[in-house]
Scaffold this active site. Structure first.
Site, PDB file in Angstrom:
ATOM      1  N   SER A 277       0.839  -1.192   0.000  1.00 55.31           N
ATOM      2  CA  SER A 277       0.000   0.000   0.000  1.00 55.31           C
ATOM      3  C   SER A 277       0.883   1.256   0.000  1.00 55.31           C
ATOM      4  O   SER A 277       1.653   1.451  -0.939  1.00 55.31           O
ATOM      5  CB  SER A 277      -0.965  -0.051   1.193  1.00 55.31           C
ATOM      6  OG  SER A 277      -1.977   0.895   1.034  1.00 55.31           O
TER       7      SER A 277
ATOM      8  N   HIS B 220      -7.322  -6.082   0.760  1.00 55.73           N
ATOM      9  CA  HIS B 220      -6.149  -5.227   1.011  1.00 55.73           C
ATOM     10  C   HIS B 220      -5.377  -5.656   2.267  1.00 55.73           C
ATOM     11  O   HIS B 220      -4.387  -5.027   2.621  1.00 55.73           O
ATOM     12  CB  HIS B 220      -6.639  -3.773   1.178  1.00 55.73           C
ATOM     13  CG  HIS B 220      -5.577  -2.714   1.029  1.00 55.73           C
ATOM     14  ND1 HIS B 220      -5.015  -2.387  -0.184  1.00 55.73           N
ATOM     15  CD2 HIS B 220      -4.972  -1.897   1.940  1.00 55.73           C
ATOM     16  CE1 HIS B 220      -4.115  -1.415  -0.012  1.00 55.73           C
ATOM     17  NE2 HIS B 220      -4.070  -1.101   1.272  1.00 55.73           N
TER      18      HIS B 220
ATOM     19  N   ASP C   6      -9.947  -5.623  -3.308  1.00 50.96           N
ATOM     20  CA  ASP C   6      -9.307  -4.589  -2.483  1.00 50.96           C
ATOM     21  C   ASP C   6     -10.225  -3.375  -2.418  1.00 50.96           C
ATOM     22  O   ASP C   6     -10.541  -2.769  -3.443  1.00 50.96           O
ATOM     23  CB  ASP C   6      -7.966  -4.233  -3.136  1.00 50.96           C
ATOM     24  CG  ASP C   6      -7.137  -3.282  -2.311  1.00 50.96           C
ATOM     25  OD1 ASP C   6      -7.712  -2.417  -1.621  1.00 50.96           O
ATOM     26  OD2 ASP C   6      -5.896  -3.395  -2.369  1.00 50.96           O
TER      27      ASP C   6
END
Lengths: 282, 282
Positions: B147, B256, B223
């Site tokens: 991320s 995610h 995600d």
């Protein structure tokens, strides 16, 4: 039963559910990992009992077990460590009594007896629920756990040898009737009658003739609770006397944490997988 | 440098240190996993940059990477995601600005510029410290992250292609100048001059001629941040135009979380291991 969460992991799904427990008279949460094999066919299950301060979350996040469960095609069933929620008795100033410290016993003392029926929940209610709602093979299950949950796994298997294909433990509280954690919890939940305590003590159960074919235990030598709380030497001695094949492995330098569990959980899952698949083949 | 912790895991040691950072003008904490091979010889290193809200703890507890690092004989270097501690500017009501949200840039705007020098810390100060104090091979390192940390890994490698043997990312913020997380952070740390922002944006760096040989990216289709914050399509297009070999893998159904990372971190570590060992063989 209510699905709270579903997360893809290693080609399978890690899910979390809540349901009303008749045993514990409250909503209970558990996690289940279903490997991709469960889409095609029913799979055997490994129950994991966690230790003090844990919920179902610790093992699923920290142990790295899903990788091995995925490889072996085994479901992981991860219950909570006690009843919890509004109205459930607790002792907030203590981590080793009340919520997250159910010790896998059926409490007989008020006010604990209302909700703290973890032994029946783990041994009867939860497997029935799992086998009704998920693609797991009925009756083909094994059990493992850590610390308080290692104690839980040992007593569940010793008291129900035909219900579990195999049992293992990490750093178990082997002799709770003789250590501070266990004395306090068993005293609170079961009262002063020490004979009742012994029904939930792996060493006493073995001494009193309860038997399983074999037990695998891993214990770190750098475990900060080893000498005061775990008492593995008593389990080793009792198993020797009763001719139970205890594979007790002292692991040099490992502590009490999930970093220890993660290092050996793959071997434990392979161990259980052998027994589970033998049972399915029979 | 002060050792805070040392935990045995997979035959190696997971350690945590604090040290005074000249770049960030405060105490910084990092974790390092040293596989058992490091007792005998220097090993190559993989730097892991974590995402928003994380410290060095998330990856070491949740990703399951130590198993693979142990197998491959690679050290894992796990820095914090920002400066932190007393006197360090923060925005406590926001998770995406200030502490745990350093975005791996060198801030130029007051008051952030005093401590938020994460780019130089990651690229220069920390590797120098690691190579001075630990059995890792000087200059033989790779980088990965998740991320915000995926963004960090991409920009560190694109801006310093000769410093890293390989680069990969999970769910990276590919184009921070164009998404809410990035606009807010880059605006705060770098002010209003968009040209300064572009020096820390993987897509802009590629468009402006920064090159690495190859990039591996895994991205889950489930995600929750994919469409608003991550913008992988811009990275795919820029790499096509600039003939960078981007192996961008859309992973069906993954989210995610660290459950996604744990599912593929083994492949990433094997990927980096190939490049690191090739470099050591040369």
């Amino acid at each position: 039963m209510k699905k709270l969460e579903s997360i893809k992991e290693f080609d399978g799904y890690l899910e979390r559910y809540s349901h009303y427990s008749e045993c514990c008279q409250c909503e209970m949460v558990f996690s289940i990992y279903l490997p991709k094999q469960a889409v095609q066919e029913k799979v055997p299950a490994l129950y994991w009992l966690s230790g003090l301060t844990c919920s179902d979350d610790n093992f699923r996040v920290k142990a790295g077990a899903q990788r091995y469960a995925s490889e072996q095609g085994i479901a992981l069933i991860i219950p909570d460590t006690s009843p919890r929620g509004e109205g459930v008795m607790d002792f907030p100033e203590r981590y080793d009594l009340g919520i997250a410290a159910g010790f896998y016993v059926n409490a007989t003392e008020s006010p604990w007896d209302k909700n703290y029926q973890m032994y029946s929940y783990i041994v009867e209610e939860l497997p029935a629920l799992i086998e009704e709602h998920f693609p797991v093979v009925a009756g083909v299950k094994s059990i493992s756990g850590h610390s308080m949950g290692g104690h839980g796994a040992l007593i569940c298997a010793l008291k129900n040898p035909s219900a579990y294909c195999s049992v293992s433990a990490f750093s178990p509280i082997c002799h709770p009737t003789q250590v501070p954690w266990g004395k306090d919890a068993l005293g609170a939940y079961l009262g002063n009658d020490m004979e009742k305590w012994q029904q939930y003590d792996a060493v006493n159960l073995v001494q009193n003739g309860h038997k399983v074919e074999t037990i695998l235990v891993d214990q770190g030598t750098a475990d900060e609770f080893l000498s005061d709380q775990l008492k593995p030497e008593a389990l080793i001695e009792a198993c020797e006397q009763q001719k139970i094949n205890l594979n007790f492995r002292m692991q040099e330098g490992y502590d009490h944490s999930y970093h220890f569990i993660s290092s050996f959980i793959g071997e434990h899952i392979a161990y259980h997988s052998n027994f589970l698949k033998k049972e399915m083949g029979d």
